[in-house]
Scaffold this active site. Structure first.
Site, mmCIF file in Angstrom:
data_model
loop_
_atom_site.group_PDB
_atom_site.id
_atom_site.type_symbol
_atom_site.label_atom_id
_atom_site.label_comp_id
_atom_site.label_asym_id
_atom_site.label_seq_id
_atom_site.Cartn_x
_atom_site.Cartn_y
_atom_site.Cartn_z
ATOM 1 N N ARG A 82 0.801 -1.226 0.000
ATOM 2 C CA ARG A 82 0.000 0.000 0.000
ATOM 3 C C ARG A 82 0.838 1.282 0.000
ATOM 4 O O ARG A 82 0.579 2.200 -0.789
ATOM 5 C CB ARG A 82 -0.913 0.037 1.246
ATOM 6 C CG ARG A 82 -2.153 -0.771 1.124
ATOM 7 C CD ARG A 82 -2.537 -1.336 2.474
ATOM 8 N NE ARG A 82 -1.583 -2.377 2.810
ATOM 9 C CZ ARG A 82 -1.767 -3.665 2.521
ATOM 10 N NH1 ARG A 82 -2.883 -4.038 1.980
ATOM 11 N NH2 ARG A 82 -0.846 -4.568 2.793
ATOM 12 N N THR A 83 1.814 1.357 0.888
ATOM 13 C CA THR A 83 2.565 2.618 0.999
ATOM 14 C C THR A 83 3.319 2.875 -0.295
ATOM 15 O O THR A 83 3.302 4.001 -0.827
ATOM 16 C CB THR A 83 3.527 2.554 2.205
ATOM 17 O OG1 THR A 83 2.786 2.085 3.336
ATOM 18 C CG2 THR A 83 4.132 3.898 2.507
ATOM 19 N N LYS A 111 28.371 -4.565 -3.161
ATOM 20 C CA LYS A 111 29.826 -4.370 -3.284
ATOM 21 C C LYS A 111 30.378 -3.679 -2.038
ATOM 22 O O LYS A 111 31.519 -3.227 -2.018
ATOM 23 C CB LYS A 111 30.140 -3.524 -4.529
ATOM 24 C CG LYS A 111 29.795 -4.242 -5.830
ATOM 25 C CD LYS A 111 30.154 -3.398 -7.038
ATOM 26 C CE LYS A 111 28.953 -2.642 -7.548
ATOM 27 N NZ LYS A 111 29.232 -1.772 -8.685
ATOM 28 N N ARG A 132 11.256 3.507 2.991
ATOM 29 C CA ARG A 132 10.843 2.565 4.039
ATOM 30 C C ARG A 132 12.071 1.774 4.437
ATOM 31 O O ARG A 132 12.782 1.242 3.571
ATOM 32 C CB ARG A 132 9.738 1.626 3.567
ATOM 33 C CG ARG A 132 9.483 0.553 4.613
ATOM 34 C CD ARG A 132 8.251 -0.237 4.363
ATOM 35 N NE ARG A 132 7.055 0.549 4.651
ATOM 36 C CZ ARG A 132 5.839 0.024 4.723
ATOM 37 N NH1 ARG A 132 5.667 -1.271 4.512
ATOM 38 N NH2 ARG A 132 4.788 0.769 4.984
ATOM 39 N N HIS A 165 5.237 5.688 11.445
ATOM 40 C CA HIS A 165 4.725 5.614 10.071
ATOM 41 C C HIS A 165 3.827 6.850 9.902
ATOM 42 O O HIS A 165 2.607 6.742 9.859
ATOM 43 C CB HIS A 165 3.946 4.312 9.899
ATOM 44 C CG HIS A 165 3.705 3.895 8.486
ATOM 45 N ND1 HIS A 165 3.922 4.729 7.400
ATOM 46 C CD2 HIS A 165 3.239 2.721 7.970
ATOM 47 C CE1 HIS A 165 3.603 4.071 6.287
ATOM 48 N NE2 HIS A 165 3.196 2.864 6.605
HETATM 49 N N1 CP Z 1 -0.328 0.051 5.791
HETATM 50 C C1 CP Z 1 0.872 -0.257 5.241
HETATM 51 O O1 CP Z 1 1.902 0.328 5.569
HETATM 52 O O2 CP Z 1 0.828 -1.239 4.282
HETATM 53 P P1 CP Z 1 2.087 -1.742 3.445
HETATM 54 O O3 CP Z 1 3.028 -2.404 4.417
HETATM 55 O O4 CP Z 1 1.534 -2.694 2.419
HETATM 56 O O5 CP Z 1 2.727 -0.540 2.814
#
Ligand code: CP
Length: 366
Positions: A82-83, A111, A132, A165
């Protein structure tokens, strides 16, 4: 020691926020504590306007011109559906070309290049890095290191370990806005004196100890005096002391609870989460009794008629698929809201949110 060298999480929050913002605007987007009430309201309004403007061909064309001269890097070395996809779609909405690295085994890290150097390399080719990463604090550390470089670009946190998040929390709060204020006109006007969360009870359920979305949303909810938060989890997975202390500092009513069926009838929103067993050391969460922490069909009669059922997803068994077609299921809406909120955030970071506001008011009546 130089700020870029020290661990920024040891600094007072106000100092951390100052290092991430520029001229009272978001520059890096790393912590939920960067968002005050005025900014949350503003971004919810921009998200609302963007989704309306994008619905018409001419409006979509206008949005597409806003950032066509910028480039984004989606550096996602921890799994995401999703993110990643909603940031990708948000870039497309704003006309911003983007590229991604999702697997460091295809980069020069094999490397021996460090992750820190990789981020510095990315900063030379792109105008924003959306990241992420599995380690808490890495995004913030890198934002502070980028601050010391001649070419400093914004870094947006798309999930940092068990810690935060913030863009998920912003889409969650936007979803709650839409639930608690069903009138579009009201959401666009957003009277700053009106607190949509006053008197609302919101329950967080599941793995609250290791769920970064819950932590970030709890930080945002301190901006709404009068909200009541219930943390419903087995002892082993209860919310951390630092969040409880933060809520107390802001005078936010909160309680720890240990049985979802017992409290579900009081809730205006329930935020379900899965057990984050990827953080287990030796499969220890497998032995926790989760039977009182699931939204099952047998407790449906206790739910308020306008309860908002939320989940950041992915889910396991804690949220019965029985609710999927129930109008109270807002977890589908959360995903789409995320695309518009992330477009609003990127627009704000690049200072084109004002152009969206102007376009909206020159083409629509409210
Ligand atoms: N809600 C969320 O962060 O989903 P993903 O891990 O799929 O990005």
């Amino acid at each position: 020691m130089d700020v870029a060298e020290e661990d920024p999480t040891n600094l007072p929050t106000k100092r951390r926020v100052r290092l991430l913002n520029r001229d009272d605007r978001l520059f890096h987007v790393i912590l939920a504590q960067q968002f005050d009430r005025e900014l949350i309201d503003h971004l919810c309004r921009i998200a609302e306007m963007t989704r309306i403007i994008a619905d018409a061909r001419a409006g979509a064309r206008f949005l597409n011109t806003l950032l066509s001269h910028k480039r984004a890097m989606l550096y996602f070395i921890q799994p995401s559906t999703r993110t990643f996809l909603s940031f990708s779609a948000a870039c497309q909405v704003l006309g911003m070309p983007h590229n991604d690295v999702r697997d460091s085994s295809t980069s020069s890290e094999v490397k021996g290049e460090t992750e820190e150097d990789t981020v510095r390399v990315l900063s030379q080719y792109f105008d924003v890095i959306i990241m992420r990463h599995p380690s808490e604090g890495f995004a913030e550390t890198m934002a502070n290191k980028l601050n010391t470089m001649r070419r400093c670009i914004p870094l947006i946190n798309g999930g940092s370990g068990k810690d935060q998040h913030p863009t998920q929390a912003m889409l969650d709060i936007y979803t709650l806005y839409r639930c608690f204020s069903p009138s579009l006109a009201e959401r666009i006007r957003l009277d700053p004196e009106r607190n949509l969360f006053d008197g609302k009870t919101i329950a967080f359920v599941g793995d609250l100890k290791r769920g970064r979305t819950v932590r970030s949303l709890a930080y945002l909810l301190t901006r709404y005096p009068g909200v009541r938060l219930l943390f419903v989890a087995p002892e082993e997975l209860q919310i951390s002391e630092d969040i409880l202390a933060h809520l107390s500092r802001y005078d936010i009513e909160h309680e720890l609870k240990f049985d979802l069926p017992e409290v579900i009838g009081e809730c205006d929103a329930v935020y379900m989460t899965r057990v984050q067993d990827e953080h287990d050391k030796a499969g220890e969460s497998g032995s926790i009794d989760l039977s009182r922490f699931s939204l099952t069909r047998d407790i449906e009669s206790r739910l308020k008629p306008d309860l908002a059922i939320m989940h950041p997803l992915p889910r396991r068994t804690e949220l019965d698929t029985y609710y999927d077609s129930d109008p109270r299921a807002k977890y589908w809406d959360q995903m789409r809201n995320g695309m518009w909120m992330r477009a609003a955030l990127i627009a704000h970071v690049f200072n084109v949110d004002g152009a969206i506001l102007d376009h909206y008011f020159s083409h629509y009546n409210y």
